[in-house]
Write a protein that holds these residues in place. Structure first.
Motif, PDB file in Angstrom:
ATOM      1  N   LEU A 250       0.827  -1.204   0.000  1.00  0.00           N
ATOM      2  CA  LEU A 250       0.000   0.000   0.000  1.00  0.00           C
ATOM      3  C   LEU A 250       0.861   1.254   0.000  1.00  0.00           C
ATOM      4  N   ARG A 251       1.885   1.252   0.824  1.00  0.00           N
ATOM      5  CA  ARG A 251       2.744   2.432   0.948  1.00  0.00           C
ATOM      6  C   ARG A 251       3.468   2.746  -0.356  1.00  0.00           C
ATOM      7  N   GLU A 252       3.816   1.698  -1.110  1.00  0.00           N
ATOM      8  CA  GLU A 252       4.484   1.903  -2.398  1.00  0.00           C
ATOM      9  C   GLU A 252       3.566   2.589  -3.403  1.00  0.00           C
ATOM     10  N   LYS A 253       2.257   2.340  -3.279  1.00  0.00           N
ATOM     11  CA  LYS A 253       1.309   2.904  -4.242  1.00  0.00           C
ATOM     12  C   LYS A 253       0.883   4.316  -3.871  1.00  0.00           C
ATOM     13  N   LEU A 254       1.042   4.693  -2.608  1.00  0.00           N
ATOM     14  CA  LEU A 254       0.624   6.014  -2.154  1.00  0.00           C
ATOM     15  C   LEU A 254       1.715   7.052  -2.406  1.00  0.00           C
ATOM     16  N   HIS A 255       1.292   8.268  -2.695  1.00  0.00           N
ATOM     17  CA  HIS A 255       2.244   9.373  -2.865  1.00  0.00           C
ATOM     18  C   HIS A 255       2.531  10.065  -1.535  1.00  0.00           C
ATOM     19  N   ALA A 256       1.556  10.064  -0.641  1.00  0.00           N
ATOM     20  CA  ALA A 256       1.705  10.741   0.649  1.00  0.00           C
ATOM     21  C   ALA A 256       2.202   9.761   1.705  1.00  0.00           C
ATOM     22  N   PRO A 257       2.971  10.237   2.678  1.00  0.00           N
ATOM     23  CA  PRO A 257       3.413   9.346   3.770  1.00  0.00           C
ATOM     24  C   PRO A 257       2.252   9.001   4.698  1.00  0.00           C
ATOM     25  N   ILE A 258       2.416   7.906   5.437  1.00  0.00           N
ATOM     26  CA  ILE A 258       1.399   7.486   6.403  1.00  0.00           C
ATOM     27  C   ILE A 258       1.938   7.758   7.803  1.00  0.00           C
ATOM     28  N   ARG A 259       1.246   8.599   8.545  1.00  0.00           N
ATOM     29  CA  ARG A 259       1.649   8.904   9.919  1.00  0.00           C
ATOM     30  C   ARG A 259       1.144   7.817  10.855  1.00  0.00           C
ATOM     31  N   ASN A 260       1.954   7.498  11.846  1.00  0.00           N
ATOM     32  CA  ASN A 260       1.580   6.488  12.841  1.00  0.00           C
ATOM     33  C   ASN A 260       1.297   7.200  14.151  1.00  0.00           C
ATOM     34  N   ALA A 261       0.101   7.788  14.248  1.00  0.00           N
ATOM     35  CA  ALA A 261      -0.236   8.603  15.420  1.00  0.00           C
ATOM     36  C   ALA A 261      -0.402   7.756  16.673  1.00  0.00           C
ATOM     37  N   ALA A 262      -0.806   6.505  16.515  1.00  0.00           N
ATOM     38  CA  ALA A 262      -1.065   5.660  17.678  1.00  0.00           C
ATOM     39  C   ALA A 262       0.167   4.858  18.099  1.00  0.00           C
ATOM     40  N   ASN A 263       1.327   5.113  17.459  1.00  0.00           N
ATOM     41  CA  ASN A 263       2.562   4.368  17.749  1.00  0.00           C
ATOM     42  C   ASN A 263       2.347   2.854  17.663  1.00  0.00           C
ATOM     43  N   VAL A 264       1.656   2.446  16.628  1.00  0.00           N
ATOM     44  CA  VAL A 264       1.350   1.029  16.422  1.00  0.00           C
ATOM     45  C   VAL A 264       2.574   0.313  15.883  1.00  0.00           C
ATOM     46  N   VAL A 265       2.875  -0.859  16.456  1.00  0.00           N
ATOM     47  CA  VAL A 265       3.941  -1.705  15.924  1.00  0.00           C
ATOM     48  C   VAL A 265       3.345  -2.508  14.774  1.00  0.00           C
ATOM     49  N   ILE A 266       3.842  -2.267  13.572  1.00  0.00           N
ATOM     50  CA  ILE A 266       3.269  -2.887  12.377  1.00  0.00           C
ATOM     51  C   ILE A 266       4.105  -4.092  11.973  1.00  0.00           C
ATOM     52  N   HIS A 267       3.480  -5.259  11.963  1.00  0.00           N
ATOM     53  CA  HIS A 267       4.158  -6.488  11.567  1.00  0.00           C
ATOM     54  C   HIS A 267       3.926  -6.701  10.077  1.00  0.00           C
ATOM     55  N   GLN A 268       4.961  -6.465   9.270  1.00  0.00           N
ATOM     56  CA  GLN A 268       4.781  -6.530   7.832  1.00  0.00           C
ATOM     57  C   GLN A 268       5.114  -7.894   7.239  1.00  0.00           C
ATOM     58  N   SER A 269       5.599  -8.818   8.059  1.00  0.00           N
ATOM     59  CA  SER A 269       5.908 -10.153   7.538  1.00  0.00           C
ATOM     60  C   SER A 269       5.224 -11.205   8.404  1.00  0.00           C
ATOM     61  N   LEU A 270       5.091 -12.402   7.846  1.00  0.00           N
ATOM     62  CA  LEU A 270       4.476 -13.502   8.568  1.00  0.00           C
ATOM     63  C   LEU A 270       5.308 -13.892   9.788  1.00  0.00           C
ATOM     64  N   SER A 271       6.624 -13.805   9.654  1.00  0.00           N
ATOM     65  CA  SER A 271       7.500 -14.146  10.781  1.00  0.00           C
ATOM     66  C   SER A 271       7.314 -13.180  11.945  1.00  0.00           C
ATOM     67  N   ASP A 272       7.123 -11.888  11.632  1.00  0.00           N
ATOM     68  CA  ASP A 272       6.878 -10.905  12.691  1.00  0.00           C
ATOM     69  C   ASP A 272       5.597 -11.221  13.448  1.00  0.00           C
ATOM     70  N   LEU A 273       4.546 -11.552  12.686  1.00  0.00           N
ATOM     71  CA  LEU A 273       3.271 -11.884  13.309  1.00  0.00           C
ATOM     72  C   LEU A 273       3.394 -13.136  14.170  1.00  0.00           C
ATOM     73  N   PHE A 274       4.107 -14.145  13.636  1.00  0.00           N
ATOM     74  CA  PHE A 274       4.257 -15.391  14.379  1.00  0.00           C
ATOM     75  C   PHE A 274       5.042 -15.160  15.671  1.00  0.00           C
ATOM     76  N   LEU A 275       6.087 -14.347  15.592  1.00  0.00           N
ATOM     77  CA  LEU A 275       6.910 -14.087  16.775  1.00  0.00           C
ATOM     78  C   LEU A 275       6.084 -13.449  17.885  1.00  0.00           C
ATOM     79  N   ASP A 276       5.173 -12.552  17.514  1.00  0.00           N
ATOM     80  CA  ASP A 276       4.333 -11.903  18.508  1.00  0.00           C
ATOM     81  C   ASP A 276       3.370 -12.905  19.141  1.00  0.00           C
ATOM     82  N   THR A 277       2.798 -13.793  18.310  1.00  0.00           N
ATOM     83  CA  THR A 277       1.894 -14.824  18.825  1.00  0.00           C
ATOM     84  C   THR A 277       2.654 -15.840  19.668  1.00  0.00           C
ATOM     85  N   PHE A 278       3.851 -16.221  19.219  1.00  0.00           N
ATOM     86  CA  PHE A 278       4.705 -17.150  19.967  1.00  0.00           C
ATOM     87  C   PHE A 278       4.966 -16.605  21.375  1.00  0.00           C
TER      88      PHE A 278
END
Length: 362
Positions: free
Chosen positions: A236-264
């Motif tokens: 999504l970010r590659e297709k957008l021209h404007a930056p995306i602000r992270n106002a809520a300081n959310v930790v974004i897991h962009q890979s399956l391994s990141d998601l699994f590590l959090d669940t683990f």
């Protein structure tokens, strides 16, 4: 109510809810407004905007017919109520029948009004008119959207009734009854929320959903929220021209391994803890050398001589994060649905263990 009437009522209620909030099973069976009205709607690829002008009107009318369908069904399910004969029905059923007739009548009149003058009165046409240049109208904007939607490099995600589409110029959110449209050059995007689920119903894997607020500087364009899987965030970010602000300081897991590590980590935290002897000094984790070892492998999943897992006799040598990364690296990347239930060898002694055997040091 007697048994046939109760059975029909419950069955029709389930049908109505599934018809409005369409699950995958109904989609697979073709029980959607898009499939039932396919001949009238036309092709979405050929004329995206005009397709959704018709779809929103057709969906509203189809949903408005649901109460009348229930009344007709009850005529057969409960013949003793004499619902076929309006004047012999009870007062409650007379009121319900009038409302059931009123709903499709009102939605039908509204749909007809929208379609007048080539759909000029439709709310979507009015929304698009806010993006038009002074010397043009909403049809010029619709033509631009139609052209960009046909391109193969667009970003698109979500179910048919809740899609997010991003083209070179436009950000579009498709909902059941409407279409939200914003021009890329006018928008500010902000990550406002994150929801993580340990198991996705589609893949049996952990999943993180992000909510992104799309606000336009155009005062006539209402802000709206889009929701997507965190693994699609990079695309999504590659297709957008404007930056995306992270106002809520959310930790974004962009890979399956990141998601699994959090669940683990969350699953290990509810396992039994391991009390380390007072005379034993914990050494730095041999995986990262940045934090002390804080986990111990202890067979807790089954009895000592049962199952595939084995007792590990290694002293604490790994931290929870490194053990999670080791666990993920030993999985079949083509079948992530098996990760949580799999067995892997200890990185030191090769004794097999599962997630239930990973204990945090107390």
């Amino acid at each position: 109510m007697d048994s046939p009437a109760v059975t029909f009522t419950l069955a029709y209620l389930v049908f109505a809810v599934c018809f409005v909030f369409t699950p995958n099973e109904f989609r697979s069976a073709g029980l959607t407004v898009q499939n039932l009205l396919a001949g009238w709607l036309g092709s979405e690829d050929a004329a995206f905007v005009h397709y959704h002008l018709r779809r929103s009107a057709g969906t509203m009318l189809a949903h408005g017919l649901l109460p009348l369908g229930y009344y007709i069904g009850m005529c057969f399910a409960a013949p003793e109520k004499q619902l076929f004969y309006f004047y012999q029905a009870s007062e409650g059923w007379k009121i319900f029948f009038l409302l059931a007739v009123l709903a499709p009548t009102v939605t039908g009149i509204l749909a007809y009004y929208w379609s007048r003058n080539g759909w000029d009165n439709h709310p979507l046409a009015r929304t698009l008119a806010f993006h038009a240049l002074p010397q043009s109208g909403w049809r010029a904007v619709a033509s631009s959207i139609n052209t960009e939607f046909r391109r193969i490099d667009k970003f698109a995600t979500g179910a048919p009734g809740a899609r997010v589409i991003v083209t070179d110029t436009w950000v579009i959110k498709v909902t059941t009854y409407s279409l939200h449209v914003a021009q890329q050059q006018d928008i500010h995007l902000t990550v406002t929320d994150s929801r993580q689920h340990e198991l996705s119903p589609d893949s049996n894997m952990p999943v993180q959903f992000l909510t992104i607020r799309v606000a336009s500087i155009n005062p006539y364009v209402k802000a709206f929220d889009i929701r997507l899987n965190s693994t699609e965030y990079g695309e999504l970010r590659e297709k957008l021209h404007a930056p995306i602000r992270n106002a809520a300081n959310v930790v974004i897991h962009q890979s399956l391994s990141d998601l699994f590590l959090d669940t683990f980590t969350s699953l290990v935290e509810i396992n039994q803890t391991y009390p380390v002897p007072s005379n034993q000094e914990l050494e730095p984790c041999i995986g990262c050398m940045q934090t002390n070892a804080n986990i111990k492998l202890v067979k807790n999943c089954q009895e000592p001589n049962e199952g595939e897992c084995q007792q590990c006799y290694c002293r604490p040598m790994w931290c929870l994060t490194c053990m999670g990364k080791w666990f993920a690296s030993r999985q079949d990347q083509q079948h992530p649905e098996t990760w949580l239930s799999s067995h892997v060898p200890c990185p030191t002694c090769r004794a097999k263990f599962c997630i239930l055997d990973v204990c945090i040091i107390q």
